[in-house]
Design a protein around this motif. Structure first.
Motif, PDB file in Angstrom:
ATOM      1  N   CYS A 253      40.066   1.032 -10.374  1.00 29.68           N
ATOM      2  CA  CYS A 253      40.862  -0.249 -10.575  1.00 29.68           C
ATOM      3  C   CYS A 253      40.487  -1.621 -10.678  1.00 29.68           C
ATOM      4  N   LEU A 254      39.366  -1.822 -10.033  1.00 28.55           N
ATOM      5  CA  LEU A 254      38.702  -3.075 -10.223  1.00 28.55           C
ATOM      6  C   LEU A 254      37.741  -3.243 -11.129  1.00 28.55           C
ATOM      7  N   ALA A 255      37.474  -1.993 -11.750  1.00 29.56           N
ATOM      8  CA  ALA A 255      36.213  -2.134 -12.715  1.00 29.56           C
ATOM      9  C   ALA A 255      36.961  -2.912 -14.087  1.00 29.56           C
ATOM     10  N   VAL A 256      36.373  -3.677 -14.771  1.00 29.69           N
ATOM     11  CA  VAL A 256      36.644  -4.547 -15.870  1.00 29.69           C
ATOM     12  C   VAL A 256      35.716  -4.173 -16.888  1.00 29.69           C
ATOM     13  N   ASP A 257      36.213  -3.930 -18.117  1.00 31.92           N
ATOM     14  CA  ASP A 257      35.332  -3.964 -19.256  1.00 31.92           C
ATOM     15  C   ASP A 257      35.044  -5.296 -19.737  1.00 31.92           C
ATOM     16  N   ILE A 258      33.979  -5.945 -19.559  1.00 33.56           N
ATOM     17  CA  ILE A 258      33.618  -7.496 -19.740  1.00 33.56           C
ATOM     18  C   ILE A 258      33.317  -7.487 -21.272  1.00 33.56           C
ATOM     19  N   ASP A 259      33.136  -6.570 -22.166  1.00 37.60           N
ATOM     20  CA  ASP A 259      32.935  -6.361 -23.461  1.00 37.60           C
ATOM     21  C   ASP A 259      34.161  -6.900 -24.033  1.00 37.60           C
ATOM     22  N   ASN A 260      35.248  -6.777 -23.527  1.00 38.02           N
ATOM     23  CA  ASN A 260      36.580  -7.039 -24.193  1.00 38.02           C
ATOM     24  C   ASN A 260      37.033  -8.206 -23.867  1.00 38.02           C
ATOM     25  N   ILE A 261      36.307  -9.260 -23.122  1.00 43.08           N
ATOM     26  CA  ILE A 261      36.597 -10.570 -22.748  1.00 43.08           C
ATOM     27  C   ILE A 261      36.118 -11.673 -23.622  1.00 43.08           C
TER      28      ILE A 261
ATOM     29  N   ILE B 132      28.927 -14.947 -16.128  1.00 43.86           N
ATOM     30  CA  ILE B 132      29.260 -13.610 -15.487  1.00 43.86           C
ATOM     31  C   ILE B 132      28.851 -13.780 -14.010  1.00 43.86           C
ATOM     32  N   MET B 133      29.780 -13.500 -13.044  1.00 43.34           N
ATOM     33  CA  MET B 133      29.209 -13.533 -11.709  1.00 43.34           C
ATOM     34  C   MET B 133      29.713 -12.471 -10.951  1.00 43.34           C
TER      35      MET B 133
END
Length: 67
Positions: free
Chosen positions: A46-54, A62-63
């Protein structure tokens, strides 16, 4: 980080749990031990975020932080 988890006994047997501070984060297990294992996996997912789409500019950073 500490999260409160609400654990319920399932009517059909086993358990299910929800994490109120993360909307939509829930899991289940046939045994309490299985449920505990699944809770960690569910929270991580649930906390994983795909930063490729940001969308980011060259000045953005990114930190990763730990609580």
């Amino acid at each position: 980080m500490k999260l409160k988890v609400v654990i319920h006994e399932a009517e059909e047997g086993g358990y299910w749990a929800e994490v109120p501070s993360i909307p939509g984060c829930a899991t289940q297990g046939d045994t309490f031990d299985e449920l505990l294992s699944n809770i960690y996996e569910a929270v991580e997912g649930c906390l994983a975020v795909d930063i490729d789409n940001i969308a980011m500019s060259e000045n953005d950073k990114i930190m990763e932080i730990a609580f």
